[in-house]
Scaffold this motif. Structure first.
Motif, PDB file in Angstrom:
ATOM      1  N   TRP A 192      -1.200   5.795   9.758  1.00  0.00           N
ATOM      2  CA  TRP A 192      -2.095   5.941  10.926  1.00  0.00           C
ATOM      3  C   TRP A 192      -3.846   5.824  10.272  1.00  0.00           C
ATOM      4  O   TRP A 192      -4.532   5.392  10.928  1.00  0.00           O
ATOM      5  N   ILE A 193      -4.066   6.294   9.036  1.00  0.00           N
ATOM      6  CA  ILE A 193      -5.256   6.012   8.447  1.00  0.00           C
ATOM      7  C   ILE A 193      -5.619   4.451   8.284  1.00  0.00           C
ATOM      8  O   ILE A 193      -6.748   4.281   8.670  1.00  0.00           O
ATOM      9  N   LEU A 194      -4.673   3.852   7.725  1.00  0.00           N
ATOM     10  CA  LEU A 194      -4.809   2.386   7.651  1.00  0.00           C
ATOM     11  C   LEU A 194      -5.095   1.716   9.112  1.00  0.00           C
ATOM     12  O   LEU A 194      -6.172   1.012   9.197  1.00  0.00           O
ATOM     13  N   MET A 195      -4.347   2.215  10.084  1.00  0.00           N
ATOM     14  CA  MET A 195      -4.576   1.561  11.280  1.00  0.00           C
ATOM     15  C   MET A 195      -6.125   1.935  12.068  1.00  0.00           C
ATOM     16  O   MET A 195      -6.705   0.886  12.438  1.00  0.00           O
ATOM     17  N   ILE A 196      -6.270   2.987  11.701  1.00  0.00           N
ATOM     18  CA  ILE A 196      -7.759   3.572  12.403  1.00  0.00           C
ATOM     19  C   ILE A 196      -8.961   2.906  11.653  1.00  0.00           C
ATOM     20  O   ILE A 196      -9.691   2.078  12.281  1.00  0.00           O
ATOM     21  N   TYR A 208       8.033   4.211   3.991  1.00  0.00           N
ATOM     22  CA  TYR A 208       7.071   4.300   5.159  1.00  0.00           C
ATOM     23  C   TYR A 208       6.144   5.642   4.969  1.00  0.00           C
ATOM     24  O   TYR A 208       6.859   6.830   4.795  1.00  0.00           O
ATOM     25  N   VAL A 209       4.746   5.764   4.813  1.00  0.00           N
ATOM     26  CA  VAL A 209       4.108   6.959   4.672  1.00  0.00           C
ATOM     27  C   VAL A 209       3.386   7.151   6.010  1.00  0.00           C
ATOM     28  O   VAL A 209       2.336   6.444   6.141  1.00  0.00           O
ATOM     29  N   PRO A 210       3.743   8.030   6.896  1.00  0.00           N
ATOM     30  CA  PRO A 210       3.191   8.150   8.289  1.00  0.00           C
ATOM     31  C   PRO A 210       1.684   8.376   8.183  1.00  0.00           C
ATOM     32  O   PRO A 210       0.775   7.681   8.865  1.00  0.00           O
ATOM     33  N   THR A 226       0.868  -1.146   0.102  1.00  0.00           N
ATOM     34  CA  THR A 226       0.224  -0.012   0.036  1.00  0.00           C
ATOM     35  C   THR A 226       1.074   1.372   0.030  1.00  0.00           C
ATOM     36  O   THR A 226       0.672   2.249  -0.674  1.00  0.00           O
ATOM     37  N   PHE A 227       1.992   1.233   0.807  1.00  0.00           N
ATOM     38  CA  PHE A 227       2.876   2.336   0.854  1.00  0.00           C
ATOM     39  C   PHE A 227       3.476   2.493  -0.469  1.00  0.00           C
ATOM     40  O   PHE A 227       3.620   3.697  -0.926  1.00  0.00           O
ATOM     41  N   LYS A 254       4.246  13.032   3.385  1.00  0.00           N
ATOM     42  CA  LYS A 254       5.534  12.621   3.688  1.00  0.00           C
ATOM     43  C   LYS A 254       5.942  11.216   3.439  1.00  0.00           C
ATOM     44  O   LYS A 254       5.136  10.157   3.914  1.00  0.00           O
ATOM     45  N   VAL A 255       6.930  10.968   2.741  1.00  0.00           N
ATOM     46  CA  VAL A 255       7.545   9.613   2.248  1.00  0.00           C
ATOM     47  C   VAL A 255       8.796   9.534   3.191  1.00  0.00           C
ATOM     48  O   VAL A 255       9.836  10.016   2.458  1.00  0.00           O
TER      49      VAL A 255
END
Length: 792
Positions: free
Chosen positions: A428-432, A422-424, A392-393, A409-410
């Motif tokens: 976090w969107i994926l995690m939520i 890593y795309v911060p 996904t990143f 940010k990449v």
């Protein structure tokens, strides 16, 4: 017109007056040296072939952890999702197993591993990689910012075809209308959004299914505790993403390899112990009998069987890490037979214990190895989730390069491997969303329905893109294209029709997620396209630039001004806007265009394209920095330093090529390829060190009288000061980065949906996304923003 020059390097000094005998002796020496090098190269090739088999096996083993984790963990939940309401007829198990066997054979094995994987873009996979491949073979990009020099990159590979061929007709048909290009882009974005949805659903169903094993051996544990354990694992997984997988990546392949060996061994044990008759499912006649018994449940059960081939989208997206042959060997030797044994073993077990179908995987495990197998299953689920998140990143990074995603940010997490990023924000969107799906549904069935819907849509998009690839890139006969397309669509549309019955049972989730991301990507791309069109239509003519000095009373202040623009030719509107409001320009002006090309990477030595704008005494240049969709603007890269190195190289090569043409009363194209050959000799074997144009491509070929200037810089140069020293002094005086802060607004008479898209959605995305200055690591004290507004 621009006179394009290819500059080459020489290994030593150039002797233009060597006699013929010396030249012949040097030629003999070069021939002897080249023969020795060729012999050494052949020896190395023989040595490499001797060890290539061992290396290929090693890469095949490593590909298990990256490519096949998602596909390999499907046995955790397939039979439960196939029979969510229980098993009514034992013969249905044989029919379902037969469907699984032939689904694995037709889709992952025949279509993806042996056909689709060969359609990679220099090793890069995924829907956007296929789109980049198409953009090189046909002008289907909506933002037409490519130049003919871009096609001469070493990584810009493409094929040509006859004007009257079927491929040429298809190419002309695609290029004829903008609506067709837009439709193709929307299809690609739909597939991309569905893969992003997989980045949410794969961790949810894999980890929840693995954690569900707690209830089998510990019956007193409630479903809420299982969900809580799954959420804890998911939070931990997403929280450590910023460390990258470089340190623990070596564990992935052994974990997945152990997983495949374990499920294959348990499968053989269950076949031997419970029911060897399940092997008759290898006959396709049981598929016919399965559907002949009729009933809506048997048709909708295809949605569960569909989960046996989930992970193929991650397989293709993660292709860049390994050669295609390694991926093919790993699937045919390890993955495919182990999965067949695992599904056959589960079928044999539930033939004897049909009431255990809800937990078929864990209940079929012998008691003595239950807890070790639970640990291996959990570890394999985490590895599968990690592979999907990484894919996904990479996909978001590709969408950024195509101008289809807001600037985020990449972070580059590995010094060894370019693809590990890593795309911060996305993390976090994926995690939520992943936690919301896991805690919201609380069971595998609804998450499985959502997962299957996303995967089948990705498969359909891949089939449509592969049809164009076979026509335009591979130049296959239309009969072969038709056979591939019809066979693929028949199988995939059958699965899609079954998934339609499950939209209200969780299948709506990927549609909502994809619709949200599609809205974001479409609006952002539309705004980017309109900004580029505005730049193109409002660019300044060269005649206006030539008349700037005495007529406007401009002052050339010490320093270098780097004017950032999206144009690879012409003078941007922000420059005229800046001069109109502040009638002064720097002693040296460089128009910097950073553009992304439909290639996976641009070599560092071919990154910058430099050319001069106007006469020498204007000290105006253009520098085009070219990037591929895998290239990163890393934080430790000194973009400004490399830009000036390319500029200095251009000035040196230009001075070698020409005889001070800028000092004459008239100027025209003062360099040609033949002049450079006369200067450097024709025997040079080294290829392009730099590529540049002596004048900007928008200049008129009509000679223009030189205008006298009151600029101090011009008088210094006429006094004999070297231009390199002059640019260096200006650089020491200070470098200012001038960037356009363009605001887009919808016109008053625009339709309401355009007003919402531009004035609200695009404006919000632009407000929260990263600035260009942050991406290019521009120091804030050297930044100057030029604001302007235009209406669409």
């Amino acid at each position: 017109m621009a006179g394009r020059v290819e500059a080459a390097t020489m290994g030593g000094e150039i002797d233009e007056e060597g006699d013929e005998r010396g030249s012949m002796w040097e030629l003999d020496q070069k021939l002897d040296q080249s023969m020795d090098e060729e012999a050494g190269r052949l020896r190395n090739m023989y040595r490499e072939k001797k060890f290539s088999a061992l290396l290929l096996l090693q890469l095949s083993f490593q590909s298990l952890g990256v490519v096949y984790g998602d596909l390999g963990t499907s046995p955790l939940y397939v039979f439960y999702n196939t029979f969510p309401h229980g098993i009514k007829d034992p013969e249905d198990i044989i029919g379902a197993l037969s469907l699984i066997i032939y689904s694995l054979t037709l889709i992952p094995l025949l279509k993806y591993v042996f056909v689709v994987c060969k359609a990679n873009d220099n090793g890069q996979g995924g829907t956007l990689a296929l789109y980049s491949l198409l953009c090189r073979h046909a002008k289907v990009k909506t933002i037409q910012n490519q130049h003919r020099t871009d096609e001469e990159l070493t990584t810009y590979s493409r094929t040509t075809f006859h004007e009257h061929s079927f491929a040429a007709k298809t190419k002309r048909w695609l290029e004829k209308r903008t609506s067709r290009k837009t439709a193709l882009l929307i299809i690609v974005l739909v597939g991309t959004c569905m893969v992003i949805g997989d980045g949410i659903l794969t961790p949810a169903i894999s980890v929840l299914s693995a954690a569900g094993g707690l209830r089998v051996n510990l019956p007193h544990i409630s479903n809420g505790i299982v969900v809580f354990v799954a959420v804890v694992i998911l939070v931990s997984l997403f929280s450590v993403q910023h460390y990258g997988t470089d340190r623990v990546g070596w564990l992935f392949a052994p974990i997945v390899f152990l997983w495949f060996l374990s499920i294959a061994s348990i499968g053989m044990y269950n076949i031997w112990k419970h029911d060897t008759s399940v092997l008759k499912a290898f006959s396709p006649v049981y598929i016919y009998r399965y559907f002949k018994r009729g009933g809506r449940d048997r048709w909708t059960s295809l949605g569960g069987i569909m989960l046996s081939i989930t992970g193929i989208e991650a397989l293709f997206a993660d292709l860049s890490h390994f050669p295609v042959s390694a991926v093919q060997i790993a699937f045919t030797v390890i993955v495919f037979p182990c999965l067949l044994l695992a599904y056959s073993g589960q079928a044999a077990y539930i033939r004897r214990y049909p009431d255990h179908v809800a937990d078929a995987f864990y209940r079929s495990i012998p008691g003595s190895v239950y807890w070790p197998m639970f640990i291996i299953a959990t570890a394999a689920a985490i590895v599968a989730s990690q592979a999907t998140i990484s894919a996904t990143f990479s996909l978001v990074k590709q969408a950024l390069a195509h101008g289809c995603f807001p600037r985020v940010k990449v972070v580059h997490t590995s010094r060894k491997f370019l693809g590990q990023i890593y795309v911060p924000d996305i993390n976090w969107i994926l995690m939520i969303l992943c936690i919301a799906v896991t805690a919201g549904f609380k069971n595998q069935s609804q998450i499985g329905n959502a997962y299957g819907t996303a995967v089948v849509i990705v498969m359909l998009v891949t089939t449509l893109l592969m049809t164009l690839i076979m026509i335009l890139v591979w130049r296959c006969h239309w009969v072969l294209v038709l056979i591939f397309t019809i066979l693929s669509l028949v199988v995939e549309c059958t699965y899609f029709s079954a998934m339609l019955f499950k939209i209200d049972q969780g299948g709506w989730v990927p549609l909502v997620i994809a619709a949200a991301f599609l809205l974001i990507m479409s609006v952002w791309h539309y705004g980017t396209l309109k900004r580029y069109e505005f730049e193109m239509h409002s660019r300044v003519s060269m005649a206006w630039i030539l008349g700037l000095g005495p007529r406007l009373g401009l002052v050339r202040v010490p320093g270098v001004g780097l004017v950032y623009t999206e144009l690879a030719s012409g003078v941007p509107h922000i420059f005229s806007h800046f001069i109109t409001n502040l009638p002064a320009i720097h002693s040296v002006v460089v128009f910097v265009c950073v553009k992304n090309l439909p290639v996976y990477t641009v070599p560092e030595e071919e990154r910058f394209l430099v050319k001069r704008i106007g006469p020498k005494n204007f000290h105006m240049f253009r520098c085009v920095a070219r990037y591929g969709y895998r290239d990163l603007h890393k934080k430790d890269d000194d973009f400004e330093k490399r830009l000036f190195e390319s500029l200095f190289l251009y000035v040196r090569l230009e001075s070698m090529m020409e005889g001070g043409c800028s000092d004459s009363d008239e100027y025209s194209n003062c360099g040609s390829q033949q002049q450079l050959k006369d200067k450097l000799g024709n025997g040079n074997e080294n290829e392009n060190l730099a590529t540049f144009d002596t004048f900007d491509s928008i200049e008129s070929i009509t000679p223009v009288k030189r205008v006298s200037h009151t600029v101090t810089a011009s008088s210094q140069m006429s006094g004999g000061v070297d231009e390199l020293e002059f640019i260096n002094r200006c650089r020491d005086a200070g470098v200012v980065h001038i960037m356009g802060n363009t605001v887009i607004r919808a016109r008053r008479e625009a339709r309401f949906y355009k007003k919402i898209a531009i004035d609200y959605v695009y404006a919000f995305l632009r407000k929260i996304c990263r600035e260009h200055s942050a991406i290019y690591n521009v120091p804030q004290e050297s930044l100057l923003n030029v604001g302007q507004i235009f209406y669409v």
